[in-house]
Scaffold this active site. Sequence first.
Site, PDB file in Angstrom:
ATOM      1  N   GLU A 430      -1.151   6.120   1.631  1.00  0.00           N
ATOM      2  CA  GLU A 430      -0.277   5.182   2.331  1.00  0.00           C
ATOM      3  C   GLU A 430       1.201   5.358   1.988  1.00  0.00           C
ATOM      4  O   GLU A 430       1.832   4.479   1.420  1.00  0.00           O
ATOM      5  CB  GLU A 430      -0.733   3.741   2.068  1.00  0.00           C
ATOM      6  N   GLU A 523     -11.517   5.411   3.275  1.00  0.00           N
ATOM      7  CA  GLU A 523     -11.858   4.067   2.816  1.00  0.00           C
ATOM      8  C   GLU A 523     -12.630   3.412   3.952  1.00  0.00           C
ATOM      9  O   GLU A 523     -12.243   3.554   5.111  1.00  0.00           O
ATOM     10  CB  GLU A 523     -10.600   3.235   2.510  1.00  0.00           C
TER      11      GLU A 523
HETATM   12  C1  GAL Z   1      -6.020   0.140   1.901  1.00  0.00           C
HETATM   13  C2  GAL Z   1      -5.413   0.721   0.657  1.00  0.00           C
HETATM   14  C3  GAL Z   1      -6.158   0.332  -0.580  1.00  0.00           C
HETATM   15  C4  GAL Z   1      -6.434  -1.138  -0.568  1.00  0.00           C
HETATM   16  C5  GAL Z   1      -7.201  -1.510   0.648  1.00  0.00           C
HETATM   17  C6  GAL Z   1      -7.434  -3.004   0.769  1.00  0.00           C
HETATM   18  O1  GAL Z   1      -5.056   0.042   2.866  1.00  0.00           O
HETATM   19  O2  GAL Z   1      -5.354   2.112   0.701  1.00  0.00           O
HETATM   20  O3  GAL Z   1      -5.365   0.685  -1.681  1.00  0.00           O
HETATM   21  O4  GAL Z   1      -5.240  -1.825  -0.563  1.00  0.00           O
HETATM   22  O5  GAL Z   1      -6.467  -1.166   1.767  1.00  0.00           O
HETATM   23  O6  GAL Z   1      -8.116  -3.554  -0.270  1.00  0.00           O
END
Ligand code: GAL
Length: 991
Positions: A430, A523
């Site tokens: 990010e 993620e």
């Molecule tokens: C993503 C980020 C993570 C965490 C997650 C939400 O955008 O990469 O670090 O913040 O969201 O828990």
Amino acid sequence: MTTAAQITDADDRWWETRPAGEGRLRGRAHLDSDAPSLCLDGTWDIRVGQRADGSDLGPSHRIEVPGLWQLQGFGAPQYTNIIYPIPRDVPHVPDENPTGHYSRLLEVPGDWAAARADGARILLRFQGVDSAARVWIDGAEVGITAGSRLTQEFDVTDLLTGAGPHLLEVRVVQWSVNTYVEDQDMWWMSGIFRSVDLLLRPVGGIHDLVTDADLDPATGRGTLSVRAFDADGGPLPVQVEIPELGIGQDVPAEGAVIEVGEVAPWSAESPRLYGVRISTPAESVRLRAGFRRVEIDGDIFRINGERIVFRGVNRHEADPVCGRTQNLENQDRDAALMKLHNLNAVRTSHYPPHQRFLDVCDEVGLYVICEGDFEAHGFHADMTGEDGGGAAQRPAADERFREGLVERTDRFVRRDLNHPSIVMWSIGNEAATGPVTRAMIQRVREVDPTRPVIYEQDYLAQDVDVFSLMYPSHAESEEIGRKELSEAFRDRLRSMLEHLGVTPDEDALADPPALTRPFLWIEYAHAMGNGAGALKEYMDLVHRYPSLHGGFIWEWIDHGLLTTDAEGNEIFGYGGDFGERLHDANFVADGLVLPDRTPSPALLDAKHHYAPVGLEVSAGSARLTNRYAFVDLAHLRAEVSVDDQRSWSELALPALAPGGSAEVPLPAHAGPAVTVRLLTREAQGPVPAGHVVVAASYVAPERLAAEYPLPPATVPPVREGRGWRVGPAVLDDLGRLVRLGGLDIEEAGVDLWRAPVDNERAFTEVALESRWKRIGLDAARSRLVSIEAEDAALVVTRRLGLDGSGLGADVRERLSSDGTSLVLEVDVVPSATWPEDLPLPRVGWTLSAPGDLDMIGYLGQGPHEAYPDTGGGTTFGAWASTLRDLQVPYVMPQENGNRAGVVSAHVHGEGRSLDLVMPEGLGLAVRPWSSRELDVRGHDGALRPDGRTWVTISAALHGVGSAACGPVPLPQHVLLARPVSFRFSLTARRR
Ligand code: GAL
């Protein structure tokens, strides 16, 4: 002697002006060497102030190194997710800047003298200092660090003349220019949090080493390429020994590729390592080589020739007591827990981990995406709610950051490239894209051409080798799998790019290079609180579309910090619990394990859907699918139970090659359920023999209903005072159950409410909580419509109404009895005008009885909680639990603990008991507190049992989804407002 503590840096604002540090040696491999070293961990002195220039340092205190000062009594932790906790004012930081001036005395070991006389150098090594530090020895400057989670070394030979004692001083500042590129979603905490050592570097020693243990999957033969470097970066001849392979060979200065012949490959499934000794006359280092080949073959990611599915998780370094301070035990414990729960991959979000973690990943077999220490998310969020000009100023396009960021990339790749477990590099998280990120990607390729590069925010995968996104929906993921992006998805990608400040490349949007590459969810399945839901459906896509390679659940652990609240309760604190003005509350608690590393039900759900063997049980057979990439099922055995898991018998397991599937016949059985489980035959690494890898049940609903009938209605209702009596049940004039057998009942009736889960709370885009509460679903009111005796039953009808709303539900309860039990047949009909997009939380029935009924036995799906879109790994059996253990101590209280498909339950304690029979198998939760208590308390440690036992039956529940950071529940998991009917019996007894 002048000490640096007396130095004020008024004229040199080094913390703002040195994004690339100063005086550091170039990054190099972290090596296991026989050269002498001196560990400087232990108790140091610290003086704390609020000015980075050191002008207001207070008195001296003691502090543990490694450690974070906010967890040792100085200052307080602060948690923000995206936004910077300081003004975005690059490269400046506020004048008020918590500063820790560390110092200690050190003596150079006497037996280093001879080597020093021969020209050996002494290096001072920091493995982690947050966020930047200036270092002195005996008042003379050593250098400046940059990169909190990166190893940094300084040559201090000329400052350590004589044995000492020498005064080492390290001035650490909380805020620096580095803060802008280290905006990871975690606690802001500072200090020397990883080890510090002195290293004696002999003349002719192996300063750096670059190896690659390759395997040709076609022939099974391996090679080990070795290049060694001296302290000046010059090529160095070495001797290489691999005793197990009979290799002993000289490698010339320019390096060599050693043919090692046939070897056992390394993979997460069989992490075979070979001990390697690499030496010069001055030094030997030990490596563990794992021979494997990582390849991108079109849109397929292969290891050793086979397509790999990443059953992964994102891991931060967290601990409830010491935060992200290195804690050796946690490294092994996490890896062991991952293996026990069928995970095969980790992304080291969002920085290189402690060394031991990579060592243990090599040992136990986990594929690692190793990520650089780089995030600049706060440029894309602004407290004004507008862009605030951030995107245009992003470090990815800011030349002031180029040197520092490229150097960071170089440093982290060099440190770890000898680890077989690392199969990909990620430059960070990010931080948008631009010329600087392109240069970083380029640098990775120069330093290590053997591994692919991934970076999520290159949304169209124009520069990277592997396409990834975070939190796409199932539908979008399927579009990627089918390689047909809808206009809506393209529009979303376009606006995501625009949000980063990047002008979308329309050609690339029209024909995305991303679709020619392997895809993974960097993620997904945001595991905050109760959830994430629908992991099964994600994995179904992976099994259907070869270019979808699985992904990494967000995230491994809740970062809750052990503390006490104002009432003295011990709690796991989150954002706001430490007096922070700006914080992101409990968004920091979103892991598969609770802060103390207790597996949460989400980990058990993941274990099931990540299982390396697919298992579907039907009435007469079990379908098995071998989802390993390399091994057959010889290391597993199978068992079957036809008596609710009271006994097991061996089931012959077919020899299934990877990818193969087979139907295994099950023994004939008359009972309503059959369960199959697969267990390990022998221990492998942290996984013991006899460990259940996967289990599943088949339940025949008609047989269950026949086996658990409700008693017949034989005792007609009678009037009693102003109310009624139905067998053992006493009802008041409003038709409310007030007594059952020997049990007083305080509240009883239809329940449409459940405490919202994190995915439904305010910070989600689609916050159901506020919509539910606006119409008062949490405080429905009852109005009796009628009570009538009908045949052998009492029929009570009522209207559940919601304050300020015409919405509600018509409820009909038919109560009957055989003299011992009370049978309830319940119909719930929500208003016809109920909005279609507003799901109901629950349709069920709750009663509370004073006293502790604190033991529970039940027959149903267990042993862990299950909601419509979670509960993977639950099987049908007879389970027993204490009341405490039925609750899931989510950091922030919320609905939890529902057991699914329960046909009978025995709740007992203090000489009283309550039996439930639910022939159709319903949800059951038993708690020492109400849903309201779960709703209003902010911390698990603050929940108070209210002296009652609350029993909630759920005929229908709304799925939990993943909306805190991801999709809402899938349509099939949404509880639409529709008529629901259910029935059950209650029997109370007193001893
Ligand atoms: C993503 C980020 C993570 C965490 C997650 C939400 O955008 O990469 O670090 O913040 O969201 O828990």
